[in-house]
Each structure stands twice: as structure tokens, then as C-alpha cells.
Enzyme design. Structure first.
Site, PDB file in Angstrom:
ATOM      1  N   PRO A   1       0.808  -1.220   0.000  1.00  0.00           N
ATOM      2  CA  PRO A   1       0.000   0.000   0.000  1.00  0.00           C
ATOM      3  C   PRO A   1       0.845   1.277   0.000  1.00  0.00           C
ATOM      4  O   PRO A   1       0.858   2.041   0.966  1.00  0.00           O
ATOM      5  CB  PRO A   1      -0.827  -0.128   1.282  1.00  0.00           C
ATOM      6  CG  PRO A   1       0.031  -0.935   2.209  1.00  0.00           C
ATOM      7  CD  PRO A   1       0.807  -1.880   1.324  1.00  0.00           C
TER       8      PRO A   1
ATOM      9  N   LYS B   1       3.165   1.550 -22.316  1.00  0.00           N
ATOM     10  CA  LYS B   1       3.608   2.175 -21.061  1.00  0.00           C
ATOM     11  C   LYS B   1       5.110   1.976 -20.883  1.00  0.00           C
ATOM     12  O   LYS B   1       5.817   2.893 -20.434  1.00  0.00           O
ATOM     13  CB  LYS B   1       2.837   1.552 -19.891  1.00  0.00           C
ATOM     14  CG  LYS B   1       3.181   2.104 -18.507  1.00  0.00           C
ATOM     15  CD  LYS B   1       2.625   3.497 -18.293  1.00  0.00           C
ATOM     16  CE  LYS B   1       2.892   4.013 -16.886  1.00  0.00           C
ATOM     17  NZ  LYS B   1       2.109   3.322 -15.852  1.00  0.00           N
TER      18      LYS B   1
ATOM     19  N   ASN C   1       8.104   4.761 -20.269  1.00  0.00           N
ATOM     20  CA  ASN C   1       9.010   4.667 -19.129  1.00  0.00           C
ATOM     21  C   ASN C   1      10.476   4.569 -19.561  1.00  0.00           C
ATOM     22  O   ASN C   1      11.357   5.139 -18.916  1.00  0.00           O
ATOM     23  CB  ASN C   1       8.646   3.467 -18.257  1.00  0.00           C
ATOM     24  CG  ASN C   1       7.394   3.708 -17.431  1.00  0.00           C
ATOM     25  OD1 ASN C   1       7.037   4.845 -17.141  1.00  0.00           O
ATOM     26  ND2 ASN C   1       6.716   2.648 -17.042  1.00  0.00           N
TER      27      ASN C   1
END
Length: 293
Positions: free
Chosen positions: A8, A175, A179
Site C-alpha cells: 500500500p 507504457k 518509461n
């Protein structure tokens, strides 16, 4: 539904908060030893959620993995016996290369891959800011995963917009290309994304893109040089004030995701016997910085 959020951090906390406010049961898995953690997203009321609760994990319908790529496999290895074989596992991180080992680790679980453009920032461990609305693309990487398209509606209701991508590899490579262009350059030069719009960086960007496009074509990924260049320039301008995750990692002397971004590109290039010497030099530079610590 019962959701476990493994890792998290900023994005994981954003999803934990959004899913909880949508009425789902959330449990967290983190390096923190406390049995409860507090998360406050923007100006919402703080949430207190169970942390590292084995029973809650066993009861989870979905395991959303938002760990950084270098820690995905080691993080999940310790949880294998506590994740039900029916649980949907969703990998959401920058870079590529974790799906195959995770699939071997959980051969009986539906496995989904996700990529998101939502922006999130944690000024403190308890507080997360939703700094930019984006979209999330989701797709299957095994046959069981293809039966889980329904999860799009669940996630979209919590944090829109979420879309199902029948060829998630296309979305992940798009993506990855962005990057590969932005992350190493900003990390090596210790600059924000917008600095890359300066003329001094245009040659480097084009060299990166040239090599990425060649590898994508070899991987049978649809891409057009001019369109990709335009997309990357747009991202640089749209996120001009932002610092890439790799820049932040290097600045704070943390392990970066270079092995799963440029490193993954290099591995696929080697498989196809394609020369990606410019990207290799960027990879080497990041590795030298990390090893100097």
C-alpha cells in the site's frame, strides 16, 4: 468483495481508499508490523484497515499487488499458502517481466495485469493525495484470467475509468516505451520530466525511441514511430512538474525498477538479436549509480 492490497504505497493506498469508499472490505499487506494502518485520501475521513491479517488474506476475492516490480516475486512468495486458489491476482506496477514467475507461483489462480495513469503521492505514510485522474487498463495473462472481465465494473465503480484490454501486452508495451524514454534520463540527470522537452535531450530521446520501436515490432506489437514520439512528448509536457519514480528512487538511494523497464527491453532485444546499445548504456549508468551506494 474482499480485497487485499499488497504494497500500500501511493497507488496501493489510492486504490484501498477508493475501494473502501465503494463499500468493499479491504485488508493491507505491508512491511509495517502494526496490525492496523490508517489511510487518508485527500480530504476524506481517515480509514483504519487491518494489516498483515492472514485470515483476511485467505478470505480475499481479489489480491491487488501494487508493489514495485523488483519486490513482487519475493513479496508474494511469503504469501502463497495464505492466498486462496480462487482469488484473482492483479499485478499493477511499472515495467514488465513479473507475470511469468508469478504465474508459476500461482498456477491455479486467475492472473490479470494492469497499467494505470492515475497520479498519487504520499506526503506522509498515512496520507495519500490523488494528484491526477487517469485511466486503468486491465487484461488477462492466463485462461482463468479471461473469465474475470467482470472485475472491470467493480474497479470502475471505485476509481474510474477502468477498461478491459483484450491484448494487455499492447498496453503494457506502450507504457514501457514511455518509461524507457523518461525514467532513466530523468534519473541520471536528476531532473523533472519537463526538462526533457529541452533541445539538449531530443537526440537521446530519439535514440531510445528508435531502439524501442524495433523491439516492439519484433514482439509483434503495433507501434508507429511518429505516433510514439508524439505520445512521449505529450507525456513529458503533461507531467512537466513531476519527477519520475526512477528519479525519486535514485535520488533517495532506493532500488529502482530499471531491470523491469530498460532491463526488460534489453532482454527481449537480446532474444531477437537486436542492437539496443543506447538503452544498454542508460541501463549501465543506472546500475553504476546503484552499485556506488
Amino acid at each position: 468483495m474482499n480485497f487485499a492490497i499488497v504494497g500500500p504505497g501511493a497507488i496501493g493506498s489510492l486504490w484501498a481508499s477508493s475501494l473502501s469508499h465503494a463499500g468493499h472490505n479491504i485488508n493491507l499487506w505491508s512491511r509495517q508490523t502494526d496490525n492496523q494502518l490508517t489511510i487518508q485520501c485527500d480530504n476524506h475521513l481517515p480509514l483504519t484497515l487491518p494489516n498483515n491479517d492472514h485470515q483476511a488474506l485467505k478470505n480475499s476475492d481479489v489480491v491487488l499487488v501494487t508493489l514495485k516490480a523488483p519486490f513482487v516475486l519475493s513479496g508474494l512468495k511469503s504469501l502463497v499458502e495464505h492466498i486462496h486458489s480462487d482469488a484473482i491476482i492483479v499485478l499493477m506496477h511499472n515495467g514488465m517481466g513479473t507475470a511469468e514467475p508469478v504465474s508459476s507461483l500461482f498456477p491455479n489462480n486467475p492472473l490479470l495485469l494492469a497499467t494505470t495513469t492515475h497520479g498519487a503521492y504520499r506526503p506522509t505514510p498515512q496520507h495519500v493525495l490523488h494528484t491526477g485522474k487517469g485511466n486503468t487498463q486491465l487484461g488477462a495473462t492466463n485462461s482463468l484470467g479471461h473469465q474475470c472481465e467482470f472485475i472491470v465494473d467493480v474497479l470502475n465503480n471505485a476509481l474510474p475509468t477502468v477498461e478491459w484490454h483484450s491484448n494487455i501486452q499492447q498496453a503494457l508495451w506502450n507504457k514501457l516505451a514511455i518509461n524507457c524514454a523518461i525514467n532513466p534520463l530523468t534519473a541520471i540527470n536528476n531532473v523533472n520530466n519537463g526538462t526533457l522537452s529541452q533541445q539538449a535531450y531530443q537526440y537521446d530521446l530519439q535514440q531510445i525511441i528508435n531502439e524501442v520501436v524495433e523491439v516492439m515490432h519484433a514482439e509483434a506489437i503495433a507501434v508507429e514511430m511518429q505516433a510514439l514520439t508524439k505520445t512521449i512528448q505529450h507525456v513529458i509536457e503533461a507531467t512537466a512538474a513531476n519527477y519520475s519514480s526512477m528519479q525519486q528512487d535514485i535520488a533517495h538511494r532506493r532500488t529502482s525498477e530499471i531491470d523491469f523497464i530498460t532491463g526488460y527491453l534489453i532482454a527481449r532485444a537480446k532474444h531477437h538479436q537486436i542492437d539496443v546499445s543506447f538503452n544498454q548504456s542508460l541501463y549501465n549508468s543506472i546500475k553504476q549509480i546503484e552499485q556506488s551506494w
